[in-house]
Design a protein around this motif. Structure first.
Motif, PDB file in Angstrom:
ATOM      1  N   SER A   1       0.810  -1.213   0.000  1.00 26.05           N
ATOM      2  CA  SER A   1       0.000   0.000   0.000  1.00 26.05           C
ATOM      3  C   SER A   1       0.851   1.275   0.000  1.00 26.05           C
ATOM      4  N   VAL A   2       0.636   2.091  -1.029  1.00 26.83           N
ATOM      5  CA  VAL A   2       1.312   3.379  -1.131  1.00 26.83           C
ATOM      6  C   VAL A   2       0.929   4.240   0.080  1.00 26.83           C
TER       7      VAL A   2
ATOM      8  N   VAL B   1       3.139   5.890   3.428  1.00 35.20           N
ATOM      9  CA  VAL B   1       3.179   7.298   3.830  1.00 35.20           C
ATOM     10  C   VAL B   1       2.954   7.397   5.343  1.00 35.20           C
ATOM     11  N   GLU B   2       2.114   6.498   5.869  1.00 33.93           N
ATOM     12  CA  GLU B   2       1.810   6.513   7.309  1.00 33.93           C
ATOM     13  C   GLU B   2       2.948   5.940   8.154  1.00 33.93           C
ATOM     14  N   VAL B   3       3.510   4.830   7.726  1.00 32.04           N
ATOM     15  CA  VAL B   3       4.562   4.157   8.511  1.00 32.04           C
ATOM     16  C   VAL B   3       5.771   3.840   7.626  1.00 32.04           C
TER      17      VAL B   3
ATOM     18  N   TYR C   1       6.867   4.169  -0.530  1.00 29.36           N
ATOM     19  CA  TYR C   1       6.682   2.931  -1.297  1.00 29.36           C
ATOM     20  C   TYR C   1       7.423   2.998  -2.630  1.00 29.36           C
ATOM     21  N   GLY C   2       7.239   4.103  -3.361  1.00 28.17           N
ATOM     22  CA  GLY C   2       7.889   4.261  -4.661  1.00 28.17           C
ATOM     23  C   GLY C   2       9.405   4.240  -4.543  1.00 28.17           C
ATOM     24  N   LEU C   3       9.903   4.867  -3.498  1.00 25.41           N
ATOM     25  CA  LEU C   3      11.348   4.893  -3.269  1.00 25.41           C
ATOM     26  C   LEU C   3      11.882   3.504  -2.918  1.00 25.41           C
ATOM     27  N   GLU C   4      11.112   2.772  -2.131  1.00 28.34           N
ATOM     28  CA  GLU C   4      11.512   1.402  -1.774  1.00 28.34           C
ATOM     29  C   GLU C   4      11.581   0.520  -3.024  1.00 28.34           C
TER      30      GLU C   4
END
Ligand code: UD1
Length: 301
Positions: free
Chosen positions: A78-79, A83-85, A140-143
């Protein structure tokens, strides 16, 4: 693939379990899954389920014993959740991949990994080709960008056979509706339950929705391609707005749910559509399921 010893991480989950179904007949398939979002019932009876967490180094090491090929699908998908964690998301999505690549280096394992179009961030142009500069707008995108690049680096530096598949928005059976699940599973659930269909923001954001059966085919092609060290966009080349999607689902489900607009998401991508020339030319990938057909079969189930 045939006669191979295969590990599918996340093999109890949405994409992983469909992949396992396609592999079990001709291969020896092991699944590593902690069943956090995956389900035991999704795992084909002919596959061996190792219940464990990819963050646990020893468990992952054991799961990688005597393996020829890994499909790495286990992830925090989940994107919004990233952002949350962000720290937790990083731990799940990044380091374990490096451990898999390290083992691949010593044991000669081919690794097909789940990358994402989220690595491009808000694109400068659509359709997005693989040369589009990466500019993730979420943890998420960076990971995913990190593991996508590690895959290429392990091929360059050590000759490990890697392929990164940059999935666009995957949907289909077994994608469970929940706060952190894909929009199609959420809308279908809302439409069939008669709940409000919740369009976030103005609904003008676009996505390229690709059916899981097509994603499975892309993985099977990646398992035997000579184009190792490469990354491929896996989408359909067409896109719809989220508002069009909500209308289509309402219509296909013959639903009397209302479509309502709620707050937009932070870190959300505005436009997305894949250029799939490279996957077509180099992998022989050809998506077969149109969005409408995919939705009809999903809603008919
Ligand atoms: C999804 C995937 C991610 C993948 C990426 C590739 C999930 C959970 N995430 O992220 O793993 O790498 O595609 O693009 O499958 N929306 C609504 N109402 C809702 C839910 C969502 O309007 O109730 C909107 C969102 O604001 C967003 C769009 O639908 O604009 C898609 O959201 P989502 O399905 O979560 O996918 P991505 O964030 O694109």
């Amino acid at each position: 693939p045939e006669g191979q010893r295969i590990l599918v991480t996340g093999g109890a989950g949405f994409i992983g379990s469909h992949l396992v179904d396609a592999l079990v007949e001709n291969n020896d398939v092991r699944v590593l899954d902690n069943l956090s979002t995956g389900q035991r019932d999704n795992v084909h009876s002919e596959a061996t389920l190792v219940e464990g967490d990819i963050r646990d180094g020893e468990t992952l090491e054991t799961a990688l014993s005597d393996i020829d090929l890994v499909f790495h699908e286990a992830a925090q998908v989940s994107v919004q959740r990233s952002v949350e964690v962000p720290e937790k998301s990083f731990e799940i999505n990044t380091r374990p991949t490096l451990q898999i690549l390290e083992r691949a280096r010593t044991d000669d394992i081919r690794v097909i990994l789940a990358s994402s179009c989220a690595i491009y961030g808000d694109p400068d142009y659509v359709p997005i080709d693989e040369e589009h500069p990466p500019s993730p707008s979420s943890p998420y995108g960076l990971e995913k960008l990190t593991i996508d690049r590690y895959a290429r680096l392990y091929n360059d530096l050590y000759g490990v056979e890697t392929v990164a598949l940059r999935y666009f928005n995957v949907y289909g059976p077994r994608q469970t509706a929940g706060d952190y699940s894909g929009v199609i599973s959420i809308f279908v659930d809302q439409a069939t339950e008669g709940d409000d269909i919740t369009v976030e923001g103005d609904g003008e954001q676009t996505r390229d929705f690709v059916h899981v059966d097509d994603v499975v085919r892309a993985n099977l092609l990646a398992a035997r391609t000579d184009a190792v060290g490469e990354a491929f966009n896996i989408g359909t080349g067409s896109s719809v707005t989220i508002r069009e999607l909500s209308d289509m689902i309402q219509e296909v489900a013959k639903s009397n749910s209302d479509i309502v607009h709620v707050d937009p998401r932070s870190g959300d991508i505005g436009e997305s559509r894949a250029e799939i020339d490279k996957a077509q030319t180099k992998l022989g990938f050809d998506p077969r399921t149109t969005l409408r057909e995919g939705l009809e079969s999903l809603i008919d189930e």
